[in-house]
Design a protein around this motif. Structure first.
Motif, PDB file in Angstrom:
ATOM      1  N   CYS A  38       0.936  -1.431  -0.163  1.00 34.32           N
ATOM      2  CA  CYS A  38      -0.107  -0.001  -0.356  1.00 34.32           C
ATOM      3  C   CYS A  38       0.891   1.214   0.196  1.00 34.32           C
ATOM      4  O   CYS A  38       1.773   1.052   0.923  1.00 34.32           O
ATOM      5  CB  CYS A  38      -0.759   0.191   1.054  1.00 34.32           C
ATOM      6  SG  CYS A  38      -1.743   1.719   0.696  1.00 34.32           S
ATOM      7  N   ARG A  39       0.419   2.604  -0.472  1.00 36.21           N
ATOM      8  CA  ARG A  39       1.602   3.119  -0.564  1.00 36.21           C
ATOM      9  C   ARG A  39       0.940   4.303   0.228  1.00 36.21           C
ATOM     10  O   ARG A  39       1.569   5.395   0.129  1.00 36.21           O
ATOM     11  CB  ARG A  39       1.006   4.276  -2.073  1.00 36.21           C
ATOM     12  CG  ARG A  39       0.928   3.311  -3.271  1.00 36.21           C
ATOM     13  CD  ARG A  39       1.284   4.380  -4.527  1.00 36.21           C
ATOM     14  NE  ARG A  39       1.293   3.250  -5.858  1.00 36.21           N
ATOM     15  CZ  ARG A  39       0.867   4.052  -7.300  1.00 36.21           C
ATOM     16  NH1 ARG A  39       1.075   5.170  -7.433  1.00 36.21           N
ATOM     17  NH2 ARG A  39       1.419   2.851  -7.766  1.00 36.21           N
ATOM     18  N   TRP A  40       0.440   4.257   1.438  1.00 32.92           N
ATOM     19  CA  TRP A  40      -0.424   5.014   2.168  1.00 32.92           C
ATOM     20  C   TRP A  40       0.119   3.881   3.270  1.00 32.92           C
ATOM     21  O   TRP A  40      -0.289   2.739   3.644  1.00 32.92           O
ATOM     22  CB  TRP A  40      -1.047   5.216   2.364  1.00 32.92           C
ATOM     23  CG  TRP A  40      -1.907   6.452   1.196  1.00 32.92           C
ATOM     24  CD1 TRP A  40      -2.526   6.355  -0.489  1.00 32.92           C
ATOM     25  CD2 TRP A  40      -1.237   8.136   1.341  1.00 32.92           C
ATOM     26  NE1 TRP A  40      -2.123   7.180  -1.139  1.00 32.92           N
ATOM     27  CE2 TRP A  40      -1.859   8.645  -0.567  1.00 32.92           C
ATOM     28  CE3 TRP A  40      -0.998   9.126   2.292  1.00 32.92           C
ATOM     29  CZ2 TRP A  40      -2.044   9.833  -0.072  1.00 32.92           C
ATOM     30  CZ3 TRP A  40      -0.832  10.025   1.864  1.00 32.92           C
ATOM     31  CH2 TRP A  40      -1.822  10.664   0.273  1.00 32.92           C
ATOM     32  N   LYS A  41       0.881   4.685   4.888  1.00 33.19           N
ATOM     33  CA  LYS A  41       0.728   4.393   5.945  1.00 33.19           C
ATOM     34  C   LYS A  41       0.184   5.112   7.215  1.00 33.19           C
ATOM     35  O   LYS A  41       0.730   6.233   6.668  1.00 33.19           O
ATOM     36  CB  LYS A  41       1.803   3.475   6.230  1.00 33.19           C
ATOM     37  CG  LYS A  41       2.785   4.655   6.644  1.00 33.19           C
ATOM     38  CD  LYS A  41       4.642   3.525   6.401  1.00 33.19           C
ATOM     39  CE  LYS A  41       5.911   4.547   7.050  1.00 33.19           C
ATOM     40  NZ  LYS A  41       6.808   3.639   7.098  1.00 33.19           N
ATOM     41  N   TYR A  42       0.032   4.573   8.630  1.00 30.77           N
ATOM     42  CA  TYR A  42      -0.067   5.094   9.616  1.00 30.77           C
ATOM     43  C   TYR A  42       0.921   5.449  10.414  1.00 30.77           C
ATOM     44  O   TYR A  42       1.091   4.230  10.873  1.00 30.77           O
ATOM     45  CB  TYR A  42      -1.061   4.642  10.006  1.00 30.77           C
ATOM     46  CG  TYR A  42      -2.908   4.285   9.164  1.00 30.77           C
ATOM     47  CD1 TYR A  42      -3.294   6.307   9.483  1.00 30.77           C
ATOM     48  CD2 TYR A  42      -2.866   4.600   8.504  1.00 30.77           C
ATOM     49  CE1 TYR A  42      -4.583   6.157   8.333  1.00 30.77           C
ATOM     50  CE2 TYR A  42      -4.404   4.087   7.570  1.00 30.77           C
ATOM     51  CZ  TYR A  42      -4.879   5.445   6.938  1.00 30.77           C
ATOM     52  OH  TYR A  42      -6.299   5.336   7.049  1.00 30.77           O
ATOM     53  N   ILE A  43       1.277   6.664  10.858  1.00 32.68           N
ATOM     54  CA  ILE A  43       2.567   7.074  11.606  1.00 32.68           C
ATOM     55  C   ILE A  43       1.669   7.643  12.899  1.00 32.68           C
ATOM     56  O   ILE A  43       0.626   8.100  12.800  1.00 32.68           O
ATOM     57  CB  ILE A  43       3.394   7.316  10.795  1.00 32.68           C
ATOM     58  CG1 ILE A  43       3.307   8.992  10.836  1.00 32.68           C
ATOM     59  CG2 ILE A  43       4.437   6.468   9.610  1.00 32.68           C
ATOM     60  CD1 ILE A  43       4.645   9.379  10.562  1.00 32.68           C
ATOM     61  N   HIS A  44       2.656   7.145  13.937  1.00 33.70           N
ATOM     62  CA  HIS A  44       1.880   7.718  15.021  1.00 33.70           C
ATOM     63  C   HIS A  44       2.973   9.064  15.009  1.00 33.70           C
ATOM     64  O   HIS A  44       4.334   9.091  15.522  1.00 33.70           O
ATOM     65  CB  HIS A  44       1.925   7.198  16.198  1.00 33.70           C
ATOM     66  CG  HIS A  44       1.309   6.884  16.712  1.00 33.70           C
ATOM     67  ND1 HIS A  44      -0.460   6.479  17.091  1.00 33.70           N
ATOM     68  CD2 HIS A  44       0.899   5.150  15.797  1.00 33.70           C
ATOM     69  CE1 HIS A  44      -1.041   5.582  17.345  1.00 33.70           C
ATOM     70  NE2 HIS A  44      -0.469   4.403  16.774  1.00 33.70           N
ATOM     71  N   PHE A  45       2.062  10.865  15.493  1.00 36.96           N
ATOM     72  CA  PHE A  45       3.248  12.158  15.134  1.00 36.96           C
ATOM     73  C   PHE A  45       2.691  12.201  16.739  1.00 36.96           C
ATOM     74  O   PHE A  45       1.239  13.008  16.583  1.00 36.96           O
ATOM     75  CB  PHE A  45       3.445  12.839  14.174  1.00 36.96           C
ATOM     76  CG  PHE A  45       3.807  13.214  13.610  1.00 36.96           C
ATOM     77  CD1 PHE A  45       5.455  13.732  13.959  1.00 36.96           C
ATOM     78  CD2 PHE A  45       3.145  14.247  13.454  1.00 36.96           C
ATOM     79  CE1 PHE A  45       6.428  14.677  13.563  1.00 36.96           C
ATOM     80  CE2 PHE A  45       4.296  15.964  13.303  1.00 36.96           C
ATOM     81  CZ  PHE A  45       5.398  16.170  13.606  1.00 36.96           C
ATOM     82  N   LYS A  46       3.666  12.766  16.977  1.00 36.29           N
ATOM     83  CA  LYS A  46       2.970  13.605  18.707  1.00 36.29           C
ATOM     84  C   LYS A  46       1.586  13.428  18.522  1.00 36.29           C
ATOM     85  O   LYS A  46       0.565  14.498  19.567  1.00 36.29           O
ATOM     86  CB  LYS A  46       3.006  15.226  18.161  1.00 36.29           C
ATOM     87  CG  LYS A  46       4.175  15.825  17.535  1.00 36.29           C
ATOM     88  CD  LYS A  46       4.607  17.394  16.786  1.00 36.29           C
ATOM     89  CE  LYS A  46       5.435  18.121  16.637  1.00 36.29           C
ATOM     90  NZ  LYS A  46       5.036  19.194  15.892  1.00 36.29           N
ATOM     91  N   GLY A  47       1.801  12.070  19.300  1.00 33.16           N
ATOM     92  CA  GLY A  47       0.468  11.694  19.449  1.00 33.16           C
ATOM     93  C   GLY A  47      -0.970  11.301  19.201  1.00 33.16           C
ATOM     94  O   GLY A  47      -1.810  10.640  19.704  1.00 33.16           O
ATOM     95  N   GLU A  48      -1.080  11.207  17.427  1.00 34.06           N
ATOM     96  CA  GLU A  48      -1.554  11.499  16.822  1.00 34.06           C
ATOM     97  C   GLU A  48      -1.186  10.981  15.822  1.00 34.06           C
ATOM     98  O   GLU A  48      -0.541  10.505  15.387  1.00 34.06           O
ATOM     99  CB  GLU A  48      -2.048  12.573  16.370  1.00 34.06           C
ATOM    100  CG  GLU A  48      -2.887  13.611  17.358  1.00 34.06           C
ATOM    101  CD  GLU A  48      -3.252  14.954  16.679  1.00 34.06           C
ATOM    102  OE1 GLU A  48      -2.866  15.260  15.260  1.00 34.06           O
ATOM    103  OE2 GLU A  48      -3.644  16.614  17.376  1.00 34.06           O
ATOM    104  N   ARG A  49      -2.340  10.237  15.082  1.00 32.18           N
ATOM    105  CA  ARG A  49      -2.394   9.205  13.939  1.00 32.18           C
ATOM    106  C   ARG A  49      -1.909   9.464  13.034  1.00 32.18           C
ATOM    107  O   ARG A  49      -3.314  10.095  12.343  1.00 32.18           O
ATOM    108  CB  ARG A  49      -3.272   7.633  14.078  1.00 32.18           C
ATOM    109  CG  ARG A  49      -3.183   6.512  13.843  1.00 32.18           C
ATOM    110  CD  ARG A  49      -4.243   5.391  13.868  1.00 32.18           C
ATOM    111  NE  ARG A  49      -3.951   4.343  13.360  1.00 32.18           N
ATOM    112  CZ  ARG A  49      -4.811   3.889  12.033  1.00 32.18           C
ATOM    113  NH1 ARG A  49      -5.088   5.196  11.825  1.00 32.18           N
ATOM    114  NH2 ARG A  49      -4.497   2.633  11.419  1.00 32.18           N
TER     115      ARG A  49
END
Length: 300
Positions: free
Chosen positions: A274-285
């Motif tokens: 998948c070309r998109w992924k989810y990361i956690h940045f500054k406490g947010e997804r």
């Protein structure tokens, strides 16, 4: 409309003809017309017959009644019609609905029976046959619930025994049962039995194998570090046109990396990842582009 009618005064007991004129209110109800807007004129001859003319304005759906023997009779077609009630046909089903009442108690009873048995095939199968001895049909719903209970309790050997017994009876040959049985083989360290079951499934249900079952088998081989088997199952997925999920893509790419085939690993990631992924940045997804994130050199 003009109506001509002849009345004989000798045969009508209700009217007496003489020199007196007859009113329209006496003639019209007797003749049974009963129209509100009408004009009547009478002519009496010496022969005893009276000829009258009546102009009537026709009104739709008017019922005409005649007095006969002092009683009111209806000659209208509408009054002769009988009210017919349509009777709805009962629905008839060609299949037999399986009875699910009490299946939860049966499942609990089955779990209790197999949990108290020794780890012997003859003892388990004998107890299961005795459990279904008085059943008119195979208790498939109760057995499926019992398998789910045993799976939640982590009793993998009992799951294998009950599932094998059910399949030996020709019941429950579904993708869900196969998935539960492969998971039990994985947890109980029986990779060889899982491979035999998988080959049977592949040759019997080749066109109806779900993505979940492919993922389950690749996961099993990955847990046992069987890299060549992972590639074989992935090749079957591509041949049958089954698109792998994200977890399966990562397992296949990792297998190609361990085998030293970096080019194939890149091809798999480029085609299926998948070309998109989810990361956690500054406490947010946060959802980000995978290629840009990897290009910047950031880590997950």
């Amino acid at each position: 409309m003009v109506i001509f009618c002849g009345i004989n005064s000798n045969c009508c007991p209700f009217l007496s003809w003489g020199n007196n004129q007859i009113k329209t209110t006496q003639v019209a109800p007797f003749m049974g017309f009963g129209f509100s807007n009408c004009r009547t004129s009478l002519l009496q001859s010496t022969t005893g017959f009276t000829v009258f003319t009546m102009k009537v304005r026709i009104i739709p759906s008017v019922k005409c009644h005649l007095y006969q023997n002092g009683q009111l009779n209806s000659n209208s077609e509408a009054s002769n019609k009988k009210i017919i009630k349509k009777v709805r046909k009962k629905e008839q089903h060609l299949w037999k609905k399986r009875e699910s009442t009490g299946s939860g108690k049966k499942a609990l009873n089955l779990v209790r029976i197999v949990s108290e048995l020794p780890n012997e095939k003859e003892a388990v199968y004998g107890a299961l046959d005795k459990w279904t001895a008085w059943e008119t049909e195979f208790p498939l719903i109760a057995t499926a619930k019992a398998l789910n209970m045993l799976r939640q309790r982590g009793q993998w050997r009992r799951v294998i025994q009950v599932a094998k017994w059910m399949l030996s009876k020709g019941q429950g040959a579904t993708m869900g049962t196969y998935d539960t049985l492969l998971l039990a083989f994985d947890k109980d360290q029986r990779a060889d039995e899982a491979e035999s079951l998988w080959n049977m499934i592949l040759h019997t249900h080749s066109r109806s194998i779900s993505k979940r079952l492919f993922s389950r088998m690749i996961s099993l081989y990955d847990h046992h570090d069987m890299l060549d088997k992972i590639i074989d199952v992935f090749a079957d997925m591509e041949e049958l046109g089954v698109k792998p999920d994200e977890d399966t893509v990562q397992r296949v790419a990792r297998a190609f990396r361990k085998l030293g085939e970096e080019e194939k690993r890149k091809l798999v990631l480029e085609k299926y990842q998948c070309r998109w992924k989810y990361i956690h940045f500054k406490g947010e997804r946060v959802k980000v582009r995978r290629d840009l994130w990897d290009y910047d050199g950031s880590t997950n």
